[in-house]
Design a protein around this motif. Structure first.
Motif, PDB file in Angstrom:
ATOM      1  N   ALA A  28      -8.998  -9.258  -6.319  1.00 23.98           N
ATOM      2  CA  ALA A  28      -7.992  -9.861  -7.235  1.00 23.98           C
ATOM      3  C   ALA A  28      -6.627  -9.318  -6.696  1.00 23.98           C
ATOM      4  CB  ALA A  28      -8.622  -9.848  -8.629  1.00 23.98           C
ATOM      5  N   MET A  29      -6.070 -10.072  -6.818  1.00 18.55           N
ATOM      6  CA  MET A  29      -4.143  -9.941  -6.877  1.00 18.55           C
ATOM      7  C   MET A  29      -3.834 -10.663  -7.611  1.00 18.55           C
ATOM      8  SD  MET A  29      -4.433  -9.101  -2.525  1.00 18.55           S
ATOM      9  CE  MET A  29      -4.762 -10.752  -1.659  1.00 18.55           C
ATOM     10  N   PRO A  30      -2.706 -10.145  -8.823  1.00 22.99           N
ATOM     11  CA  PRO A  30      -2.393 -11.468  -9.488  1.00 22.99           C
ATOM     12  C   PRO A  30      -0.716 -12.034  -8.698  1.00 22.99           C
ATOM     13  CG  PRO A  30      -2.278  -9.350 -10.152  1.00 22.99           C
ATOM     14  CD  PRO A  30      -3.021  -9.098  -8.457  1.00 22.99           C
ATOM     15  N   GLY A  31      -1.079 -13.571  -9.116  1.00 25.01           N
ATOM     16  CA  GLY A  31      -0.141 -14.236  -8.729  1.00 25.01           C
ATOM     17  C   GLY A  31      -0.268 -15.073  -7.000  1.00 25.01           C
ATOM     18  N   CYS A  32      -1.739 -14.363  -6.320  1.00 24.46           N
ATOM     19  CA  CYS A  32      -2.036 -14.552  -5.313  1.00 24.46           C
ATOM     20  C   CYS A  32      -2.968 -15.801  -5.726  1.00 24.46           C
ATOM     21  CB  CYS A  32      -3.202 -13.785  -4.087  1.00 24.46           C
ATOM     22  SG  CYS A  32      -4.152 -14.528  -3.013  1.00 24.46           S
ATOM     23  N   ARG A  33      -2.699 -17.269  -4.970  1.00 26.73           N
ATOM     24  CA  ARG A  33      -3.425 -18.665  -5.052  1.00 26.73           C
ATOM     25  C   ARG A  33      -4.259 -18.860  -3.657  1.00 26.73           C
ATOM     26  NH1 ARG A  33      -0.066 -23.065  -7.825  1.00 26.73           N
ATOM     27  NH2 ARG A  33       1.242 -21.840  -9.193  1.00 26.73           N
ATOM     28  N   SER A  34      -3.696 -18.506  -2.024  1.00 21.14           N
ATOM     29  CA  SER A  34      -4.917 -18.036  -1.433  1.00 21.14           C
ATOM     30  C   SER A  34      -4.391 -17.139  -0.039  1.00 21.14           C
ATOM     31  CB  SER A  34      -4.599 -19.538  -0.415  1.00 21.14           C
ATOM     32  OG  SER A  34      -5.309 -19.789   0.882  1.00 21.14           O
ATOM     33  N   GLU A  51      -1.292 -17.110   3.866  1.00 20.11           N
ATOM     34  CA  GLU A  51      -1.454 -16.346   2.305  1.00 20.11           C
ATOM     35  C   GLU A  51      -0.471 -17.316   1.945  1.00 20.11           C
ATOM     36  OE1 GLU A  51      -0.350 -12.444   1.729  1.00 20.11           O
ATOM     37  OE2 GLU A  51      -0.171 -11.709   3.933  1.00 20.11           O
ATOM     38  N   VAL A  52      -1.037 -17.176   0.141  1.00 21.33           N
ATOM     39  CA  VAL A  52       0.151 -19.225  -0.543  1.00 21.33           C
ATOM     40  C   VAL A  52       0.042 -17.417  -1.795  1.00 21.33           C
ATOM     41  CG1 VAL A  52       0.192 -20.657  -1.840  1.00 21.33           C
ATOM     42  CG2 VAL A  52      -0.644 -20.537   0.655  1.00 21.33           C
ATOM     43  N   TRP A  53       1.192 -17.740  -2.265  1.00 19.81           N
ATOM     44  CA  TRP A  53       1.541 -16.659  -4.145  1.00 19.81           C
ATOM     45  C   TRP A  53       2.516 -17.168  -4.862  1.00 19.81           C
ATOM     46  CZ3 TRP A  53      -0.683 -11.552  -4.431  1.00 19.81           C
ATOM     47  CH2 TRP A  53      -0.961 -12.013  -2.896  1.00 19.81           C
TER      48      TRP A  53
END
Length: 96
Positions: A28-34, A51-53
């Motif tokens: 898990a990475m906070p703010g990471c959507r994809s 990546e999508v943040w």
């Protein structure tokens, strides 16, 4: 949102080892959507990372997470370089 698409080059013959490290280090990475890691079918050493943040700041903050730092340390000897990098402004889509 903030998007990043980049191509990483593995050291010759080390792509599968590098992929294994990168895929094991996913947490898990906070703010990471994809966060998608893919083989480049046009290059024996190429890896695409998409990546999508929620924000550029959250992407930058993720680089300081302990599990991300550990993955970077393990992967660094197998990385030959980065040859392409694109920033995007995602508007939406499936899964984001």
């Amino acid at each position: 949102m903030y998007g990043l698409i980049g191509r990483m080059l593995a050291a010759e013959g080390k792509r599968e080892d590098l992929l294994r490290i990168m895929l094991e280090g996913n947490a898990a990475m906070p703010g990471c959507r994809s966060y998608v890691i893919a083989r480049d079918p046009a290059s024996e050493d190429g890896i695409w990372i998409t990546e999508v943040w929620d924000s550029q700041e959250q992407h930058a903050a993720s680089l300081h997470l302990p599990h991300v730092q550990a993955t970077i340390a393990r992967a660094r000897p197998l990385i030959a370089g980065f040859d392409q990098r694109f920033e995007t402004e995602p508007m939406g889509g499936v899964g984001i």
